[in-house]
Design an enzyme around this catalytic site. Structure first.
Site, mmCIF file in Angstrom:
data_model
loop_
_atom_site.group_PDB
_atom_site.id
_atom_site.type_symbol
_atom_site.label_atom_id
_atom_site.label_comp_id
_atom_site.label_asym_id
_atom_site.label_seq_id
_atom_site.Cartn_x
_atom_site.Cartn_y
_atom_site.Cartn_z
ATOM 1 N N LYS A 182 0.209 5.285 -5.954
ATOM 2 C CA LYS A 182 -0.638 5.260 -7.267
ATOM 3 C C LYS A 182 -1.664 6.467 -7.059
ATOM 4 O O LYS A 182 -1.879 7.131 -8.100
ATOM 5 C CB LYS A 182 -1.532 3.861 -6.926
ATOM 6 C CG LYS A 182 -2.542 3.848 -8.308
ATOM 7 C CD LYS A 182 -3.957 4.273 -7.994
ATOM 8 C CE LYS A 182 -4.626 3.877 -6.669
ATOM 9 N NZ LYS A 182 -4.921 2.607 -6.386
ATOM 10 N N HIS A 212 -27.316 21.356 -1.409
ATOM 11 C CA HIS A 212 -27.079 21.790 -2.849
ATOM 12 C C HIS A 212 -26.193 22.829 -3.076
ATOM 13 O O HIS A 212 -26.133 23.895 -2.110
ATOM 14 C CB HIS A 212 -28.652 22.058 -3.167
ATOM 15 C CG HIS A 212 -28.727 22.823 -4.571
ATOM 16 N ND1 HIS A 212 -28.884 22.212 -5.671
ATOM 17 C CD2 HIS A 212 -28.784 24.132 -5.019
ATOM 18 C CE1 HIS A 212 -29.121 22.639 -6.869
ATOM 19 N NE2 HIS A 212 -28.924 23.950 -6.491
ATOM 20 N N TYR A 272 -8.871 -3.818 -11.650
ATOM 21 C CA TYR A 272 -8.262 -2.472 -11.022
ATOM 22 C C TYR A 272 -6.961 -1.825 -11.630
ATOM 23 O O TYR A 272 -6.841 -0.782 -11.654
ATOM 24 C CB TYR A 272 -7.875 -2.951 -9.516
ATOM 25 C CG TYR A 272 -8.906 -3.052 -8.603
ATOM 26 C CD1 TYR A 272 -9.426 -2.016 -7.621
ATOM 27 C CD2 TYR A 272 -9.559 -4.417 -8.529
ATOM 28 C CE1 TYR A 272 -10.288 -2.183 -6.721
ATOM 29 C CE2 TYR A 272 -10.567 -4.674 -7.349
ATOM 30 C CZ TYR A 272 -10.894 -3.627 -6.643
ATOM 31 O OH TYR A 272 -11.906 -3.895 -5.387
ATOM 32 N N GLU A 281 -26.188 14.815 -3.926
ATOM 33 C CA GLU A 281 -27.708 15.203 -3.391
ATOM 34 C C GLU A 281 -28.611 14.278 -4.268
ATOM 35 O O GLU A 281 -29.636 14.281 -3.758
ATOM 36 C CB GLU A 281 -27.882 16.788 -3.522
ATOM 37 C CG GLU A 281 -27.925 17.391 -5.125
ATOM 38 C CD GLU A 281 -28.458 18.886 -5.166
ATOM 39 O OE1 GLU A 281 -29.361 18.978 -4.835
ATOM 40 O OE2 GLU A 281 -27.636 19.375 -5.611
ATOM 41 N N CYS A 322 -1.392 1.536 -3.195
ATOM 42 C CA CYS A 322 -2.641 2.857 -3.052
ATOM 43 C C CYS A 322 -1.869 4.124 -3.126
ATOM 44 O O CYS A 322 -1.983 5.002 -3.688
ATOM 45 C CB CYS A 322 -3.211 2.582 -1.785
ATOM 46 S SG CYS A 322 -3.379 0.748 -1.270
ATOM 47 N N CYS A 371 0.766 -0.974 0.011
ATOM 48 C CA CYS A 371 0.172 0.061 -0.033
ATOM 49 C C CYS A 371 0.878 1.287 0.077
ATOM 50 O O CYS A 371 0.590 2.211 -0.764
ATOM 51 C CB CYS A 371 -0.840 0.043 1.209
ATOM 52 S SG CYS A 371 -1.942 1.380 1.306
ATOM 53 N N GLU A 394 -6.704 1.574 -13.707
ATOM 54 C CA GLU A 394 -6.123 2.589 -12.857
ATOM 55 C C GLU A 394 -5.124 3.387 -13.777
ATOM 56 O O GLU A 394 -4.777 4.511 -13.939
ATOM 57 C CB GLU A 394 -5.829 2.369 -11.495
ATOM 58 C CG GLU A 394 -7.040 2.171 -10.554
ATOM 59 C CD GLU A 394 -6.939 1.720 -9.236
ATOM 60 O OE1 GLU A 394 -7.873 2.137 -8.572
ATOM 61 O OE2 GLU A 394 -5.620 1.474 -9.017
HETATM 62 P P1 NDP Z 1 -7.768 -8.171 -11.032
HETATM 63 O O1 NDP Z 1 -7.739 -9.715 -10.381
HETATM 64 O O2 NDP Z 1 -8.607 -7.080 -10.568
HETATM 65 O O3 NDP Z 1 -7.599 -8.412 -12.654
HETATM 66 C C1 NDP Z 1 -6.995 -9.291 -13.187
HETATM 67 C C2 NDP Z 1 -7.123 -8.945 -14.687
HETATM 68 O O4 NDP Z 1 -6.096 -9.426 -15.427
HETATM 69 C C3 NDP Z 1 -8.412 -9.364 -15.318
HETATM 70 O O5 NDP Z 1 -8.999 -8.626 -15.971
HETATM 71 C C4 NDP Z 1 -8.220 -10.757 -16.022
HETATM 72 O O6 NDP Z 1 -9.010 -11.110 -16.954
HETATM 73 C C5 NDP Z 1 -6.760 -10.257 -16.510
HETATM 74 N N1 NDP Z 1 -5.909 -11.559 -16.955
HETATM 75 C C6 NDP Z 1 -5.577 -12.324 -15.800
HETATM 76 N N2 NDP Z 1 -4.728 -13.479 -16.654
HETATM 77 C C7 NDP Z 1 -4.633 -12.973 -17.987
HETATM 78 C C8 NDP Z 1 -3.977 -13.403 -19.277
HETATM 79 N N3 NDP Z 1 -3.094 -14.529 -19.229
HETATM 80 N N4 NDP Z 1 -4.467 -12.661 -20.151
HETATM 81 C C9 NDP Z 1 -5.034 -11.710 -20.409
HETATM 82 N N5 NDP Z 1 -5.669 -11.258 -19.061
HETATM 83 C C10 NDP Z 1 -5.491 -11.874 -18.098
HETATM 84 O O7 NDP Z 1 -6.209 -7.910 -10.750
HETATM 85 P P2 NDP Z 1 -5.155 -6.841 -10.587
HETATM 86 O O8 NDP Z 1 -3.787 -7.071 -10.858
HETATM 87 O O9 NDP Z 1 -5.830 -5.676 -11.474
HETATM 88 O O10 NDP Z 1 -5.579 -6.292 -9.134
HETATM 89 C C11 NDP Z 1 -5.130 -7.226 -8.067
HETATM 90 C C12 NDP Z 1 -5.695 -6.854 -6.565
HETATM 91 O O11 NDP Z 1 -5.180 -5.601 -6.215
HETATM 92 C C13 NDP Z 1 -7.399 -6.387 -6.915
HETATM 93 O O12 NDP Z 1 -7.971 -7.539 -6.894
HETATM 94 C C14 NDP Z 1 -7.572 -5.461 -5.691
HETATM 95 O O13 NDP Z 1 -7.853 -6.231 -4.473
HETATM 96 C C15 NDP Z 1 -6.205 -5.025 -5.643
HETATM 97 N N6 NDP Z 1 -6.242 -3.560 -5.767
HETATM 98 C C16 NDP Z 1 -7.042 -2.551 -5.253
HETATM 99 C C17 NDP Z 1 -7.282 -1.340 -5.975
HETATM 100 C C18 NDP Z 1 -8.167 -0.604 -5.231
HETATM 101 O O14 NDP Z 1 -8.742 -0.690 -4.176
HETATM 102 N N7 NDP Z 1 -8.398 0.685 -5.783
HETATM 103 C C19 NDP Z 1 -6.320 -0.995 -6.840
HETATM 104 C C20 NDP Z 1 -5.226 -1.827 -7.249
HETATM 105 C C21 NDP Z 1 -5.343 -3.165 -6.936
HETATM 106 P P3 NDP Z 1 -10.354 -11.968 -16.557
HETATM 107 O O15 NDP Z 1 -11.450 -10.881 -15.979
HETATM 108 O O16 NDP Z 1 -10.821 -12.416 -17.918
HETATM 109 O O17 NDP Z 1 -10.041 -13.120 -15.714
#
Ligand code: NDP
Length: 445
Positions: A53, A435, A179, A440, A50, A45, A183
């Site tokens: 970022k 307002h 995410y 709101e 976080c 984080c 982002e």
């Molecule tokens: P996520 O699990 O949210 O997303 C992973 C993405 O990668 C999905 O779209 C998935 O596709 C895709 N993917 C996985 N494998 C492949 C592949 N071989 N080829 C193509 N696409 C693939 O992971 P993140 O890394 O974005 O984030 C990890 C965690 O970090 C989150 O779950 C969250 O808990 C935390 N986080 C929280 C934030 C916040 O609160 N603002 C910000 C950043 C991270 P598919 O959907 O098809 O499986």
């Protein structure tokens, strides 16, 4: 040579959000506590997640404010961002926070042991040339980015690397729709980077579909090129960048490639087998008291791979310490956890998506929504509309509250209190509007 062991009431492995919270809280109850960290104190984080970022999000959004400024009478000309300056300032702030966390540990009387921990047995950990004995042990090692098994995957950056760059590249292919991918697509696009995002299924799977559609429209409006329904096949090096070949045919080229394809618990090197801690796939399963299969070994945060968010890890760590050392048994509550995706526009949510509510409650679900341009955009006439959504269940109880637009994370944090108290649509309607504001609309829909 026989190594002398140092004994503690609690040994915490990992000085990230969950580990730090647990260590300081346990020490406040008089426990002798050691915390082991092989990287920098602060964890994902603070060091590579976080916090840096969000600073990059602010830096990126500045461009839009500059572009809008003339409509408010500030005749500034658009200028290209100095991403080297932004990144170095962000790193300076991370260094400052790292120092604050180290000082807080010292103030709390927690012993910081630098190095990577390796279980020798259920009670002992080797860290460099030291052996630590913990009456109780807490595993809070967090997670790390996953690189899918693609040829050339090691040529790509992962999110950890982005914070260490000297400057951002001119173009980037981002692989993933979660995410982190979304982002960074917005951060980089706002800083002038040409971004192509490769999404094999859909953006932000699991979030409310209607709200995701609003985020997607905003991202496309901002200039992010989305390649949906495509998957990477391989990554290869070019003379001046990289090429991503796609399973469906064709390829994409850019100065850099980011793999944002999920994260997984960081178990490598822990030698959990020696301790007898049971692992399920890549995660450590725990019960509601954060206890592993061993009575004196606990785990909190991303290593348990449940709700992988900083405030959840912090509360799990404190609940563990309150229960085990403070004689105040309690459990972290994983229901109604608000979360935000800091895209541009920002998405924030608490409770059930419309899809999940319909799965659980069928015909009893009713949805109220509002889409409008916020007043702040009235003069520049730019930016995507705000989208506010209430998902109502039986007896008009508010099951989900979702928002896309300015300040949505700040607004949904407050709405989470109302949902936690069981608010109904009537409660929202009875609340006098403030307002002019965006939120709101939640009480006037
Ligand atoms: P996520 O699990 O949210 O997303 C992973 C993405 O990668 C999905 O779209 C998935 O596709 C895709 N993917 C996985 N494998 C492949 C592949 N071989 N080829 C193509 N696409 C693939 O992971 P993140 O890394 O974005 O984030 C990890 C965690 O970090 C989150 O779950 C969250 O808990 C935390 N986080 C929280 C934030 C916040 O609160 N603002 C910000 C950043 C991270 P598919 O959907 O098809 O499986």
């Amino acid at each position: 040579m026989q190594q002398e062991e140092q004994c503690f009431d609690l040994v915490v492995v990992g000085a990230g959000s969950g580990g730090l919270a647990a260590a300081k809280r346990a020490a406040s109850y008089g426990a002798s506590v050691a915390i082991v960290e092989g990287s920098r104190v602060g964890g994902t984080c603070v060091i590579r997640g976080c916090v840096p970022k969000k600073l990059l999000v602010y830096g990126s959004a500045m461009g839009e404010q500059l572009a809008d400024a003339p409509s408010y009478g500030w005749p500034v000309q658009p200028v290209p961002p100095q991403t080297d300056v932004l990144l170095s300032h962000v790193r300076r702030e991370v260094d400052r926070l790292n120092g604050i966390h180290e000082a807080a540990l010292a103030r709390a009387g927690v012993t910081l042991v630098r190095g990577w921990a390796h279980f020798l047995d259920g009670q002992h950990l080797q860290v460099g040339d030291q052996v630590l004995r913990g009456t109780t042990i807490l595993i809070a090692v967090g997670g790390e980015p996953v690189r899918p098994p693609l040829p050339g995957a090691d040529l790509a950056l992962v999110s950890d690397d982005l914070f260490l760059l000297e400057r951002f590249p001119r173009s980037m292919v981002i692989i993933g729709g979660g995410y982190i991918a979304c982002e960074f697509a917005c951060i980089l696009r706002g800083l002038g980077v040409a971004v192509t995002q490769v999404v094999r299924r859909q953006l932000l799977r699991g979030f409310d579909g209607g709200c995701v559609a609003s985020v997607e429209a905003g991202m496309v409006d901002q200039g992010v090129v989305l390649r949906k329904g495509t998957s990477p096949q391989a990554i290869s090096r070019l003379p001046d960048g990289y090429q991503v070949t796609l399973v469906e045919g064709g390829s994409l080229e850019a100065e850099a490639v980011l793999l944002a394809t999920g994260r997984q618990p960081r178990l490598e090197g822990l030698n959990l087998e020696a301790a007898g801690v049971v692992v399920d796939g890549q995660r450590i399963p725990v019960d509601q008291d954060q206890r592993t299969n061993l009575p004196h070994v606990f785990a909190v945060g991303d290593v348990t791979d449940r709700v992988n968010l900083t405030p959840v890890a912090v509360d799990e760590g404190r609940a563990f310490a309150d229960s085990q050392f403070g004689h105040k048994p309690r459990r972290a509550d994983h229901s109604l956890v608000a979360s935000a995706v800091f895209t541009q526009p920002e998405l924030a949510t608490v409770g059930l998506s419309e899809e999940e509510a319909r799965r659980q409650h069928g015909e009893a679900v009713r949805v109220c929504e509002a889409r409008f341009r916020s007043l702040s955009r009235a003069l520049p006439k730019t930016g995507s509309p705000c989208h506010l959504k209430l998902v109502l269940g039986p007896q008009e109880r508010v099951l989900g509250c979702h928002m896309v637009g300015e300040h949505s994370a700040e607004i949904i944090q407050m709405a989470a209190i109302a949902l936690g108290m069981g608010a109904t649509k009537g409660d929202f309607d009875r609340t006098m509007a403030l307002h002019p504001s965006i939120s709101e609309e939640f009480v006037t829909m």
